[in-house]
Design a protein around this motif. Structure first.
Motif, PDB file in Angstrom:
ATOM      1  N   GLU A   1      -0.951   9.549   7.596  1.00  0.00           N
ATOM      2  CA  GLU A   1      -0.420  10.750   8.039  1.00  0.00           C
ATOM      3  C   GLU A   1       0.821  11.239   7.860  1.00  0.00           C
ATOM      4  OE1 GLU A   1      -1.997  11.464  11.967  1.00  0.00           O
ATOM      5  OE2 GLU A   1      -4.013  11.586  11.622  1.00  0.00           O
ATOM      6  N   VAL A   2       1.710  10.425   8.391  1.00  0.00           N
ATOM      7  CA  VAL A   2       3.238  10.521   8.365  1.00  0.00           C
ATOM      8  C   VAL A   2       3.926   9.058   7.516  1.00  0.00           C
ATOM      9  CG1 VAL A   2       5.429  10.641   9.450  1.00  0.00           C
ATOM     10  CG2 VAL A   2       3.122  11.745  10.460  1.00  0.00           C
ATOM     11  N   VAL A   3       4.423   9.584   6.496  1.00  0.00           N
ATOM     12  CA  VAL A   3       5.240   8.494   5.403  1.00  0.00           C
ATOM     13  C   VAL A   3       6.606   8.988   5.413  1.00  0.00           C
ATOM     14  CG1 VAL A   3       5.209   6.959   3.630  1.00  0.00           C
ATOM     15  CG2 VAL A   3       3.078   7.653   4.474  1.00  0.00           C
ATOM     16  N   ASN A   4       7.485   8.507   6.021  1.00  0.00           N
ATOM     17  CA  ASN A   4       8.718   8.854   5.935  1.00  0.00           C
ATOM     18  C   ASN A   4       9.815   7.457   5.607  1.00  0.00           C
ATOM     19  OD1 ASN A   4      11.529   9.808   6.384  1.00  0.00           O
ATOM     20  ND2 ASN A   4      11.292  10.439   8.295  1.00  0.00           N
ATOM     21  N   PHE A   5       9.969   7.680   4.114  1.00  0.00           N
ATOM     22  CA  PHE A   5      10.848   6.189   3.686  1.00  0.00           C
ATOM     23  C   PHE A   5      12.056   6.898   2.943  1.00  0.00           C
ATOM     24  CE2 PHE A   5       6.639   3.826   3.661  1.00  0.00           C
ATOM     25  CZ  PHE A   5       6.930   3.057   4.588  1.00  0.00           C
ATOM     26  N   ASP A   6      12.842   7.654   3.538  1.00  0.00           N
ATOM     27  CA  ASP A   6      13.855   8.554   2.777  1.00  0.00           C
ATOM     28  C   ASP A   6      14.796   7.676   2.278  1.00  0.00           C
ATOM     29  OD1 ASP A   6      12.437  10.736   3.385  1.00  0.00           O
ATOM     30  OD2 ASP A   6      13.874  11.408   4.998  1.00  0.00           O
ATOM     31  N   SER A   7      15.173   6.396   2.779  1.00  0.00           N
ATOM     32  CA  SER A   7      16.213   5.690   2.097  1.00  0.00           C
ATOM     33  C   SER A   7      15.639   4.441   1.643  1.00  0.00           C
ATOM     34  CB  SER A   7      17.011   5.052   3.397  1.00  0.00           C
ATOM     35  OG  SER A   7      17.695   6.152   4.272  1.00  0.00           O
ATOM     36  N   LEU A   8      14.396   4.525   1.219  1.00  0.00           N
ATOM     37  CA  LEU A   8      13.751   3.192   0.617  1.00  0.00           C
ATOM     38  C   LEU A   8      14.206   2.711  -0.830  1.00  0.00           C
ATOM     39  CD1 LEU A   8      11.770   1.112   1.695  1.00  0.00           C
ATOM     40  CD2 LEU A   8      10.068   2.391   0.516  1.00  0.00           C
ATOM     41  N   VAL A   9      14.579   1.648  -1.020  1.00  0.00           N
ATOM     42  CA  VAL A   9      14.997   0.876  -2.030  1.00  0.00           C
ATOM     43  C   VAL A   9      14.197   0.156  -2.963  1.00  0.00           C
ATOM     44  CG1 VAL A   9      16.688  -0.370  -3.373  1.00  0.00           C
ATOM     45  CG2 VAL A   9      17.435   1.245  -1.244  1.00  0.00           C
ATOM     46  N   GLU A  10      13.355  -0.687  -2.152  1.00  0.00           N
ATOM     47  CA  GLU A  10      12.686  -1.873  -2.456  1.00  0.00           C
ATOM     48  C   GLU A  10      11.480  -1.660  -1.848  1.00  0.00           C
ATOM     49  OE1 GLU A  10      12.641  -6.518  -3.734  1.00  0.00           O
ATOM     50  OE2 GLU A  10      14.534  -5.633  -3.074  1.00  0.00           O
ATOM     51  N   ALA A  11      10.167  -2.058  -2.609  1.00  0.00           N
ATOM     52  CA  ALA A  11       8.963  -2.072  -1.806  1.00  0.00           C
ATOM     53  C   ALA A  11       8.170  -3.124  -2.634  1.00  0.00           C
ATOM     54  CB  ALA A  11       8.033  -0.879  -1.904  1.00  0.00           C
ATOM     55  N   SER A  12       7.077  -3.877  -1.818  1.00  0.00           N
ATOM     56  CA  SER A  12       6.398  -4.995  -2.322  1.00  0.00           C
ATOM     57  C   SER A  12       4.956  -4.504  -1.719  1.00  0.00           C
ATOM     58  CB  SER A  12       6.810  -6.306  -1.958  1.00  0.00           C
ATOM     59  OG  SER A  12       5.866  -7.163  -2.798  1.00  0.00           O
ATOM     60  N   ILE A  13       3.948  -4.124  -2.661  1.00  0.00           N
ATOM     61  CA  ILE A  13       2.552  -3.423  -1.835  1.00  0.00           C
ATOM     62  C   ILE A  13       1.548  -4.532  -2.373  1.00  0.00           C
ATOM     63  CG2 ILE A  13       1.145  -1.791  -1.849  1.00  0.00           C
ATOM     64  CD1 ILE A  13       3.904  -1.050  -0.681  1.00  0.00           C
ATOM     65  N   GLY A  14       0.744  -4.728  -1.398  1.00  0.00           N
ATOM     66  CA  GLY A  14      -0.410  -5.635  -1.815  1.00  0.00           C
ATOM     67  C   GLY A  14      -1.616  -5.195  -0.943  1.00  0.00           C
ATOM     68  N   LEU A  15      -1.686  -3.754  -0.951  1.00  0.00           N
ATOM     69  CA  LEU A  15      -2.825  -3.356  -0.274  1.00  0.00           C
ATOM     70  C   LEU A  15      -4.405  -3.618  -1.113  1.00  0.00           C
ATOM     71  CD1 LEU A  15      -1.818   0.486   0.347  1.00  0.00           C
ATOM     72  CD2 LEU A  15      -2.278  -1.364   2.071  1.00  0.00           C
TER      73      LEU A  15
END
Length: 504
Positions: free
Chosen positions: A252-266
């Motif tokens: 519903e809400v996704v607020n990552f305005d400052s995000l630099v690095e992500a690792s996703i394992g969905l």
């Protein structure tokens, strides 16, 4: 001269400095210094860092375990008693079965009351009975780590940790999960680093993480049977995000305005994978990927590729992305990769962990996969801005026949179709096959551009001695028998541009 050599210089140091030095070794080992002299007898007990681990005591035969447990408890009681109310910076306790829970409760309460700032609790003792509520109501804690071995259930009544900046929770089952999570985060007003791994939750259907101070968030969930219904992330100052979980029904809400690095394992559940089709979304995770689309560094694990294929439409544009790592798997297709690569206009480095994938009907479509090499140049690669391509685990053979040849075909295809490629690095983590080496030796000079260097790195040394290498036509081959006194694993890789062979 003999008097100088025999002088005890350390004992002449200030006691405060000696105590500080003793804090860098486990408390049991520090206690051995009490045998040195009268001055050293109690100094170990005043170290500002205490580290108690009952595993270092468990060297006796099993018949003596009760006696060992008693001695361990007496030792901890004695050290804490000698310290009195002195300042304590860090307290680490790792215990297993056999240690009285009332003793553990008393020890933790003692250090909390004395204002410890770094608390590390581990083992299979952690529970409401052995861990006082003051652990989550402390004005002094700056760093808290709790890890169990048996997924202990913990109830949170009150949370007030006004100075806590780092929280690391592992293998814990929080009762009343949704309410518990809200209470936990809202009670940590200055929290910057939150790690939750191997977690289980009651009431796992809806979760909301909201924090204006959080900079690093790591979430690894272990319940692979129940998907969350709704998840929200309101963390505008988050810089690093690591997320392993079943894909939720909605974000519903996704607020990552400052995000630099992500690792996703969905990942999807088994029945979702079985009934997934290209026509309809299984669930809608588009909002999550839109939220992370401003990252500069992204790692996608193999199951996340499936989530992109069946749970995201359209794939967002990653305008700032410069480094992408993709883990591959023989049971997961690459249907989402062409669209993803098209939507990374500033990508500089692309890393593949393996070159495996599952063949699907999309493999025959234009830009439906990356696996088919044809005369028609695919637009997702022909317009690729990638300058550096790294292939880890190159040569690793999956269970199906001809995998090694398919990897060579992909290498050829990448070299032929990626116009901006300046460097290709192949990490070979097994012994180099002579057949593969000879094919690459023949292939690379014929298909790579003059500005592209190709490097082969052996993670594991071969069975025969290897000292250096020769770079011929931009490709590294094994060296002759002259010695090279460098790093046997990394000294072999030296980029070289030119037409003449170059000896290392």
């Amino acid at each position: 001269m003999d008097d100088i050599c025999c002088k005890d210089i350390i004992s002449d140091l200030p006691e405060a400095l000696i105590c500080h030095l003793l804090s860098f070794v486990p408390t049991k080992e520090a206690a051995l210094t009490s045998l040195l002299s009268e001055k050293w007898r109690y100094l170990f007990a005043f170290a500002p860092i205490l580290d108690f681990d009952d595993s270092v005591w468990m060297q006796s035969p099993l018949v003596y375990m009760n006696e060992v447990h008693r001695k361990f408890m007496d030792f901890v009681d004695r050290v804490l008693g000698l310290q009195g109310n002195s300042t304590l910076v860090r307290f680490s306790l790792n215990c297993r079965n056999g240690i009285d829970r009332e003793c553990i409760f008393r020890w933790i309460s003692n250090v909390i009351e004395r204002g410890v700032s770094d608390l590390d609790l581990g083992g299979n003792f952690v529970s409401n009975r052995s861990m006082p509520s003051s652990v989550f109501v402390s004005k002094s804690l700056v760093k808290l780590r709790i890890r169990t071995e048996n997924c202990t259930i913990i109830d949170l009544e009150d949370v007030f940790l006004p100075k806590l900046k780092t929280l690391d929770l592992s293998s814990i089952w929080f009762r009343d999960g949704d309410t518990c999570l809200l209470k936990l985060i809202s009670g940590c007003q200055v929290l910057e680093d939150l790690t939750m791994s191997d977690l289980w939750w009651d009431g796992y259907w809806n979760r909301s993480m909201s924090s204006k101070t959080l900079k690093r968030l790591t979430v690894h969930c272990s319940d692979w049977d129940r998907s969350p219904g709704s998840i929200s992330f309101d963390t505008p100052n988050l810089v690093y995000f690591e997320y392993f979980d079943l894909v939720a029904d909605k974000y519903e809400v996704v607020n990552f305005d400052s995000l630099v690095e992500a690792s996703i394992g969905l990942r999807m559940r088994h029945h979702q994978r079985a009934h997934a089709s290209y026509g309809d979304l299984v669930v809608n995770a588009t909002n999550l990927f839109m939220g992370i689309s401003n990252v500069r560094i992204l790692q996608l694990f193999s199951n996340a590729l499936e989530v992109l294929t069946f749970c995201c439409a359209p794939i967002p544009v990653f305008k700032k992305l410069i480094h992408l790592t993709v883990e591959t798997d023989k049971d997961v297709g690459w249907e989402s990769l062409p669209a993803l690569l098209k939507n990374c206009p500033n990508l500089e480095t692309l890393v593949f962990k393996g070159l495996h994938h599952r063949s699907t009907s999309k493999c025959q479509d234009t830009d439906g996969c990356l696996c088919k090499s044809s005369k028609d140049i695919r637009s997702c690669l022909s317009s690729s801005p990638v300058k550096v391509l790294k292939i880890l685990k190159f040569g690793e053979v999956a269970s199906y026949f001809g995998d090694e040849e398919k990897q060579l075909e992909l290498v050829k295809y990448f070299l032929e179709t990626m116009p901006n490629l300046e460097q290709m690095i192949l990490h070979y983590n097994t012994r180099i096959s002579e057949g593969v080496k000879s094919q690459l030796d023949w292939l690379v000079p014929r298909v790579s551009s003059s500005k592209c260097s190709v490097q082969l790195i052996c993670d594991n040394a071969p069975t025969y001695p290897f000292y250096g290498g020769i770079i011929c036509d931009n490709f590294i081959t094994p060296a002759p028998t002259y010695p090279f006194f460098g790093d046997p694993l990394h000294g072999m890789v030296i980029p070289y541009m030119g037409d003449q062979p170059h000896f290392i």
